[in-house]
Write an enzyme that holds these catalytic residues in place. Structure first.
Site, PDB file in Angstrom:
ATOM      1  N   ASN A 128       0.854  -1.183   0.000  1.00 33.14           N
ATOM      2  CA  ASN A 128       0.000   0.000   0.000  1.00 33.14           C
ATOM      3  C   ASN A 128       0.893   1.237   0.000  1.00 33.14           C
ATOM      4  O   ASN A 128       1.979   1.227   0.572  1.00 33.14           O
ATOM      5  CB  ASN A 128      -0.881   0.022   1.261  1.00 33.14           C
ATOM      6  CG  ASN A 128      -1.785   1.242   1.326  1.00 33.14           C
ATOM      7  OD1 ASN A 128      -2.421   1.614   0.326  1.00 33.14           O
ATOM      8  ND2 ASN A 128      -1.847   1.884   2.482  1.00 33.14           N
ATOM      9  N   HIS A 150       0.812   5.193   1.255  1.00 32.48           N
ATOM     10  CA  HIS A 150       0.079   6.069   2.170  1.00 32.48           C
ATOM     11  C   HIS A 150       0.748   7.438   2.186  1.00 32.48           C
ATOM     12  O   HIS A 150       1.976   7.528   2.280  1.00 32.48           O
ATOM     13  CB  HIS A 150       0.069   5.464   3.579  1.00 32.48           C
ATOM     14  CG  HIS A 150      -0.743   6.271   4.545  1.00 32.48           C
ATOM     15  ND1 HIS A 150      -2.116   6.268   4.526  1.00 32.48           N
ATOM     16  CD2 HIS A 150      -0.369   7.118   5.531  1.00 32.48           C
ATOM     17  CE1 HIS A 150      -2.567   7.097   5.469  1.00 32.48           C
ATOM     18  NE2 HIS A 150      -1.524   7.612   6.088  1.00 32.48           N
ATOM     19  N   SER A 169       4.791   6.884   2.285  1.00 38.18           N
ATOM     20  CA  SER A 169       5.366   5.599   2.678  1.00 38.18           C
ATOM     21  C   SER A 169       4.731   4.489   1.862  1.00 38.18           C
ATOM     22  O   SER A 169       3.536   4.526   1.574  1.00 38.18           O
ATOM     23  CB  SER A 169       5.059   5.295   4.162  1.00 38.18           C
ATOM     24  OG  SER A 169       5.470   6.351   5.003  1.00 38.18           O
ATOM     25  N   ASP A 185      -2.969   0.911   7.811  1.00 34.24           N
ATOM     26  CA  ASP A 185      -1.757   1.695   7.555  1.00 34.24           C
ATOM     27  C   ASP A 185      -0.620   1.297   8.498  1.00 34.24           C
ATOM     28  O   ASP A 185       0.194   2.129   8.919  1.00 34.24           O
ATOM     29  CB  ASP A 185      -2.056   3.212   7.644  1.00 34.24           C
ATOM     30  CG  ASP A 185      -3.071   3.642   6.601  1.00 34.24           C
ATOM     31  OD1 ASP A 185      -3.113   3.030   5.514  1.00 34.24           O
ATOM     32  OD2 ASP A 185      -3.849   4.574   6.876  1.00 34.24           O
TER      33      ASP A 185
HETATM   34  C1  GAR Z   1      -2.575   9.122  -3.194  1.00 30.90           C
HETATM   35  O1  GAR Z   1      -2.073  10.306  -2.630  1.00 30.90           O
HETATM   36  C2  GAR Z   1      -2.461   7.987  -2.191  1.00 30.90           C
HETATM   37  O2  GAR Z   1      -1.296   8.031  -1.412  1.00 30.90           O
HETATM   38  C3  GAR Z   1      -3.675   8.229  -1.350  1.00 30.90           C
HETATM   39  O3  GAR Z   1      -4.694   8.593  -2.248  1.00 30.90           O
HETATM   40  C4  GAR Z   1      -4.103   9.222  -3.377  1.00 30.90           C
HETATM   41  C5  GAR Z   1      -4.568   8.501  -4.632  1.00 30.90           C
HETATM   42  O4  GAR Z   1      -4.169   9.185  -5.788  1.00 30.90           O
HETATM   43  N1  GAR Z   1      -4.023   7.053  -0.607  1.00 30.90           N
HETATM   44  C6  GAR Z   1      -4.634   7.070   0.560  1.00 30.90           C
HETATM   45  O5  GAR Z   1      -4.972   8.088   1.119  1.00 30.90           O
HETATM   46  C7  GAR Z   1      -4.898   5.694   1.145  1.00 30.90           C
HETATM   47  N2  GAR Z   1      -5.584   5.802   2.392  1.00 30.90           N
HETATM   48  P1  GAR Z   1      -4.150   8.414  -7.175  1.00 30.90           P
HETATM   49  O6  GAR Z   1      -5.524   7.757  -7.375  1.00 30.90           O
HETATM   50  O7  GAR Z   1      -3.924   9.518  -8.185  1.00 30.90           O
HETATM   51  O8  GAR Z   1      -3.046   7.410  -7.143  1.00 30.90           O
END
Ligand code: GAR
Length: 198
Positions: free
Chosen positions: A109, A111, A138, A147
């Site tokens: 994952n 985060h 991370s 997480d």
């Molecule tokens: C990213 O910033 C990711 O790290 C975050 O959502 C965004 C997705 O963007 N993830 C979380 O918050 C997980 N809890 P993307 O769809 O453009 O990759």
């Protein structure tokens, strides 16, 4: 090559960075076998299809609060695709321990915080509220706790005076797109030393 399934909920920019890193390197140890979304409107689905990657949607909404029933459907396309490794990339549903155990040691994952700080949501606003001078992202192995799980890589960014949460999110996202492909490649090669990017 190891078959990699990528789970998304939205725009899928991290998914694109993972897919392109695999497709653009003939020697890459991974190959994208599936992009799976819980949301039929996820912008990432068309980006995956444009790249010739199989896509699937399992909408969580008909299952209400029954996460296990949702996951019983969610797992099917992953199994059918023969995935060896699962990458969560902006997948915004919490997974039960039962689901996570099916992919123990082969699910990653990303985060948007320097874990163990700021598990959960609104990570950028929380870093600003805390007055942090450094923030980042991370990649970790997924375990049943949210997480949590062994950290495989982190990338840091500075926090600038006057930053809004959106400013910080954009700065972190650039680093996410470097970090996740780098960690996935190392992971597929069996390397477990923590990667630090700055
Ligand atoms: C990213 O910033 C990711 O790290 C975050 O959502 C965004 C997705 O963007 N993830 C979380 O918050 C997980 N809890 P993307 O769809 O453009 O990759």
């Amino acid at each position: 090559k190891k078959r990699v399934a990528i789970l998304i909920s939205g725009g899928g920019s991290n998914m694109v960075s993972l897919v392109d890193s695999m497709l653009n390197d003939a020697d890459h140890p991974g190959s994208p076998c599936l992009v799976l979304s819980n949301n039929a409107d996820a912008g990432g689905l068309s980006k995956a299809a444009e790249r010739g990657v199989a896509t699937a949607v399992v909408d969580h909404r008909p299952f209400g609060k029954d996460r296990a029933a949702f996951e019983a459907e969610l797992v099917q396309p992953i199994l059918e695709a023969g995935a060896d490794v699962v990458c969560l990339a902006g997948f915004m549903r919490v997974l039960t321990a039962g689901f996570v155990r099916q992919f123990e040691g082969r699910m990653l994952n990303i985060h948007p915080s320097l874990l163990p700080k700021y598990k959960g949501l609104h990570t950028h606003a929380r870093a600003l509220e805390a007055g942090d001078l450094r923030h980042g992202c991370s990649v970790h192995e997924v375990t049943p706790l949210l997480d949590d799980g062994p950290i495989l890589g982190q990338a840091e960014v500075p926090v600038h005076p006057g930053d809004t949460p959106d400013d910080l999110a954009a700065r972190v996202l650039v680093q996410e797109h470097r970090l996740y492909p780098a960690v996935l490649e190392r992971y597929l090669r069996g390397e477990r030393a923590v990667l630090h990017l700055s």
